[in-house]
Design an enzyme around this catalytic site. Sequence first.
Site, PDB file in Angstrom:
ATOM      1  N   ASP A 248       0.835  -1.197   0.000  1.00 13.85           N
ATOM      2  CA  ASP A 248       0.000   0.000   0.000  1.00 13.85           C
ATOM      3  C   ASP A 248       0.876   1.257   0.000  1.00 13.85           C
ATOM      4  O   ASP A 248       1.614   1.498   0.960  1.00 13.85           O
ATOM      5  CB  ASP A 248      -0.902  -0.012   1.243  1.00 13.85           C
ATOM      6  CG  ASP A 248      -2.068   0.943   1.123  1.00 13.85           C
ATOM      7  OD1 ASP A 248      -2.011   1.847   0.271  1.00 13.85           O
ATOM      8  OD2 ASP A 248      -3.030   0.792   1.897  1.00 13.85           O
ATOM      9  N   ASP A 249       0.811   2.014  -1.063  1.00 13.02           N
ATOM     10  CA  ASP A 249       1.562   3.274  -1.190  1.00 13.02           C
ATOM     11  C   ASP A 249       3.070   3.058  -1.370  1.00 13.02           C
ATOM     12  O   ASP A 249       3.870   3.959  -1.103  1.00 13.02           O
ATOM     13  CB  ASP A 249       1.331   4.221   0.009  1.00 13.02           C
ATOM     14  CG  ASP A 249      -0.094   4.748   0.084  1.00 13.02           C
ATOM     15  OD1 ASP A 249      -0.942   4.326  -0.723  1.00 13.02           O
ATOM     16  OD2 ASP A 249      -0.366   5.595   0.970  1.00 13.02           O
TER      17      ASP A 249
ATOM     18  N   ASP B 243      -0.489  -0.531  -4.772  1.00 13.77           N
ATOM     19  CA  ASP B 243      -1.812  -0.014  -5.167  1.00 13.77           C
ATOM     20  C   ASP B 243      -1.738   1.403  -5.725  1.00 13.77           C
ATOM     21  O   ASP B 243      -2.667   1.861  -6.395  1.00 13.77           O
ATOM     22  CB  ASP B 243      -2.801  -0.065  -3.993  1.00 13.77           C
ATOM     23  CG  ASP B 243      -2.483   0.958  -2.911  1.00 13.77           C
ATOM     24  OD1 ASP B 243      -1.289   1.318  -2.734  1.00 13.77           O
ATOM     25  OD2 ASP B 243      -3.425   1.412  -2.238  1.00 13.77           O
ATOM     26  N   ASN B 244      -0.653   2.108  -5.445  1.00 12.61           N
ATOM     27  CA  ASN B 244      -0.444   3.463  -5.992  1.00 12.61           C
ATOM     28  C   ASN B 244       0.940   3.929  -5.555  1.00 12.61           C
ATOM     29  O   ASN B 244       1.593   3.272  -4.734  1.00 12.61           O
ATOM     30  CB  ASN B 244      -1.521   4.461  -5.524  1.00 12.61           C
ATOM     31  CG  ASN B 244      -1.741   4.486  -4.023  1.00 12.61           C
ATOM     32  OD1 ASN B 244      -2.753   4.003  -3.521  1.00 12.61           O
ATOM     33  ND2 ASN B 244      -0.788   5.036  -3.281  1.00 12.61           N
TER      34      ASN B 244
ATOM     35  N   LYS C 117      -5.867  -5.547   3.920  1.00 14.64           N
ATOM     36  CA  LYS C 117      -6.786  -4.398   3.815  1.00 14.64           C
ATOM     37  C   LYS C 117      -7.752  -4.577   2.642  1.00 14.64           C
ATOM     38  O   LYS C 117      -7.329  -4.715   1.499  1.00 14.64           O
ATOM     39  CB  LYS C 117      -5.927  -3.147   3.629  1.00 14.64           C
ATOM     40  CG  LYS C 117      -6.684  -1.910   3.182  1.00 14.64           C
ATOM     41  CD  LYS C 117      -5.739  -0.732   3.182  1.00 14.64           C
ATOM     42  CE  LYS C 117      -6.202   0.367   2.261  1.00 14.64           C
ATOM     43  NZ  LYS C 117      -5.292   1.523   2.276  1.00 14.64           N
TER      44      LYS C 117
ATOM     45  N   LYS D 182       1.251   9.665  -5.265  1.00 13.38           N
ATOM     46  CA  LYS D 182      -0.136   9.221  -5.019  1.00 13.38           C
ATOM     47  C   LYS D 182      -1.149  10.336  -5.279  1.00 13.38           C
ATOM     48  O   LYS D 182      -0.871  11.500  -5.025  1.00 13.38           O
ATOM     49  CB  LYS D 182      -0.222   8.769  -3.553  1.00 13.38           C
ATOM     50  CG  LYS D 182      -1.607   8.385  -3.064  1.00 13.38           C
ATOM     51  CD  LYS D 182      -1.538   7.891  -1.625  1.00 13.38           C
ATOM     52  CE  LYS D 182      -2.923   7.555  -1.099  1.00 13.38           C
ATOM     53  NZ  LYS D 182      -2.878   6.944   0.250  1.00 13.38           N
TER      54      LYS D 182
ATOM     55  N   CYS E 270      -6.253   4.209  -2.942  1.00 17.61           N
ATOM     56  CA  CYS E 270      -6.478   2.840  -2.459  1.00 17.61           C
ATOM     57  C   CYS E 270      -7.731   2.150  -2.994  1.00 17.61           C
ATOM     58  O   CYS E 270      -7.649   1.089  -3.607  1.00 17.61           O
ATOM     59  CB  CYS E 270      -6.523   2.852  -0.940  1.00 17.61           C
ATOM     60  SG  CYS E 270      -5.009   3.464  -0.184  1.00 17.61           S
TER      61      CYS E 270
ATOM     62  N   ARG F 147      -7.952  -0.829  -5.966  1.00 21.11           N
ATOM     63  CA  ARG F 147      -8.361  -2.203  -5.622  1.00 21.11           C
ATOM     64  C   ARG F 147      -9.597  -2.634  -6.400  1.00 21.11           C
ATOM     65  O   ARG F 147      -9.746  -3.798  -6.786  1.00 21.11           O
ATOM     66  CB  ARG F 147      -8.649  -2.283  -4.114  1.00 21.11           C
ATOM     67  CG  ARG F 147      -7.403  -2.309  -3.285  1.00 21.11           C
ATOM     68  CD  ARG F 147      -7.596  -1.637  -1.923  1.00 21.11           C
ATOM     69  NE  ARG F 147      -6.370  -0.931  -1.594  1.00 21.11           N
ATOM     70  CZ  ARG F 147      -5.371  -1.463  -0.900  1.00 21.11           C
ATOM     71  NH1 ARG F 147      -5.496  -2.657  -0.385  1.00 21.11           N
ATOM     72  NH2 ARG F 147      -4.260  -0.783  -0.701  1.00 21.11           N
TER      73      ARG F 147
ATOM     74  N   HIS G  51       1.662   2.071   4.132  1.00 28.89           N
ATOM     75  CA  HIS G  51       0.769   3.225   4.248  1.00 28.89           C
ATOM     76  C   HIS G  51       0.917   3.807   5.658  1.00 28.89           C
ATOM     77  O   HIS G  51       1.006   3.057   6.626  1.00 28.89           O
ATOM     78  CB  HIS G  51      -0.668   2.728   4.009  1.00 28.89           C
ATOM     79  CG  HIS G  51      -1.719   3.783   3.893  1.00 28.89           C
ATOM     80  ND1 HIS G  51      -2.064   4.597   4.946  1.00 28.89           N
ATOM     81  CD2 HIS G  51      -2.528   4.140   2.856  1.00 28.89           C
ATOM     82  CE1 HIS G  51      -3.045   5.415   4.547  1.00 28.89           C
ATOM     83  NE2 HIS G  51      -3.332   5.159   3.286  1.00 28.89           N
TER      84      HIS G  51
ATOM     85  N   SER H 168      -8.331   2.042   5.331  1.00 30.47           N
ATOM     86  CA  SER H 168      -6.929   2.414   5.589  1.00 30.47           C
ATOM     87  C   SER H 168      -6.614   2.521   7.081  1.00 30.47           C
ATOM     88  O   SER H 168      -7.458   2.921   7.893  1.00 30.47           O
ATOM     89  CB  SER H 168      -6.602   3.742   4.909  1.00 30.47           C
ATOM     90  OG  SER H 168      -6.635   3.588   3.513  1.00 30.47           O
TER      91      SER H 168
ATOM     92  N   HIS I 129     -11.012  -2.492   1.780  1.00 24.50           N
ATOM     93  CA  HIS I 129     -11.207  -1.131   1.269  1.00 24.50           C
ATOM     94  C   HIS I 129     -12.158  -1.009   0.079  1.00 24.50           C
ATOM     95  O   HIS I 129     -11.986  -0.124  -0.780  1.00 24.50           O
ATOM     96  CB  HIS I 129      -9.863  -0.461   0.938  1.00 24.50           C
ATOM     97  CG  HIS I 129      -9.869   0.997   1.333  1.00 24.50           C
ATOM     98  ND1 HIS I 129      -8.789   1.819   1.228  1.00 24.50           N
ATOM     99  CD2 HIS I 129     -10.881   1.766   1.815  1.00 24.50           C
ATOM    100  CE1 HIS I 129      -9.095   3.030   1.635  1.00 24.50           C
ATOM    101  NE2 HIS I 129     -10.364   3.027   1.997  1.00 24.50           N
TER     102      HIS I 129
HETATM  103 MG    MG Z   1      -2.669   3.132  -1.327  1.00 24.88          MG
END
Ligand code: MG
Length: 458
Positions: free
Chosen positions: A28-29, A260-261, A120, A281, A67, A71, A208, A145, A122
């Site tokens: 994540d991130d 995811d980003n 996660k 992001k 996020c 997804r 994240h 998150s 989301h």
């Molecule tokens: Mg993310």
Amino acid sequence: MAVFIVMLASVACGQPEQPPNVVLLMADDLGYGDLGCYGGPNSTPHLDRLASDGLRFTDFYVAQAVCSASRAALLTGCYPHRIGITGALGPLSPVALHPRETTLAEALRALGYATAIYGKWHLGHRRPSLPFHHGFDAYFGLPYSNDMWPRHPTHRFPDLPLIDGTAIIARNPDQRRLTEWSTRGAVQFIADHRDQPFFLYVPYSMPHVPLHVSERYDGVTGRGLYADVLAELDASVGSILAAIDDAGLRDQTIVVFLSDNGPWLAYGDHAGSAGGLREGKATTFEGGVRVPCLVRWPGVVRPGSICRQPAMALDWFPTIVRAAGGDPSPGVDGRDLTPLLRGDPGATRGAPLFFYWVNELQAIRDGRWKLHFPHEYRTLRGPGGTGGQPAEMTTARIPLSLFDLETDPAESRNLANAHPDIVATLERIADAARADLGDSARNLRGAGVREPARFDSN
Ligand code: MG
């Protein structure tokens, strides 16, 4: 070699004799420039080994650089705004993934797979919207998150639930355990499913913010908390790969790792690196949407290969469903990446990529060219934050801009005036996309856009 040829033949026919297991790992991130195998400064030996045992994409994208939207695309094969999921859902969000949408878990379960998610989710946290309601047999993790909790540095959030199946088992859990919980669940699930094809989805909550690391990895790198968190995440991937080996399933398991980003640059020393790409992001610049992506697929992917063709996370849905012997819906936006993964000469994804922010078409990539339509974006006003505090952002605007990503991946030299023919071609492609997918910048709602599930906002 015999095994390699047999598996290639069966994949080419779309009817594998034994469906492969699928392990989908997502950070994540995590930034494009964070991992060792992407030239990053962090020691990530297990992910680097995944790259050397498999394929590394250089130009892999998420559909939207945030996020929930990211997804939604990964799990349905559709552009996220097509199915009404944009931005990052929060505890008060009135929308969720609609039950009529088919997730990868549902598609694979229908083909006889066991399914699980450890991490996660989301895509909606109310009861009919949890992983259990979207095709997953087992679930342990956070519904959204990890910063959406009472200790957020600048916003007020309610207590953060930890969910097992459909039950809340804790509130505001000890976040130092988050990566461990994903590892433990994944390893056990693999050990329990040696004899049935499975789909294991591990969307890590880390890195994240707020960054948390277990005691074992705290300070282990000497390079700060972000690097420590990445070391634990890399070790988790190593444990999952070892569990696949221990179960004797290496040759029949597809492993995909991605982010995811891009990095959340507002958080400065608690954010990752975009590796020289522009912005991060929540933007449609390369630093937001271009992410690391590694694939190990014995019999299809040649070890140590590199794919420089553009591809997108929503392509995994049709690619994996077809590998499992299914027939992906023709309504999905994703393309089957198998020819790219095999390294077929001249193979391409076969369609341009559209970069929306929420419902606004901000950019399009076709081959080496990326055209940004005039749009606003958020950028750092000064230096990034420190110690988990976000820095102030400001709004900037980019005019119509054409970039040659082969020579200018940093999107620094606008060639729109030099290549009006290419701009015109990309404009025509974009107009066709707008009719289907809409564009809020032009007040267009696309003919192919669907509603998400909706709830009362309390
Ligand atoms: Mg993310």
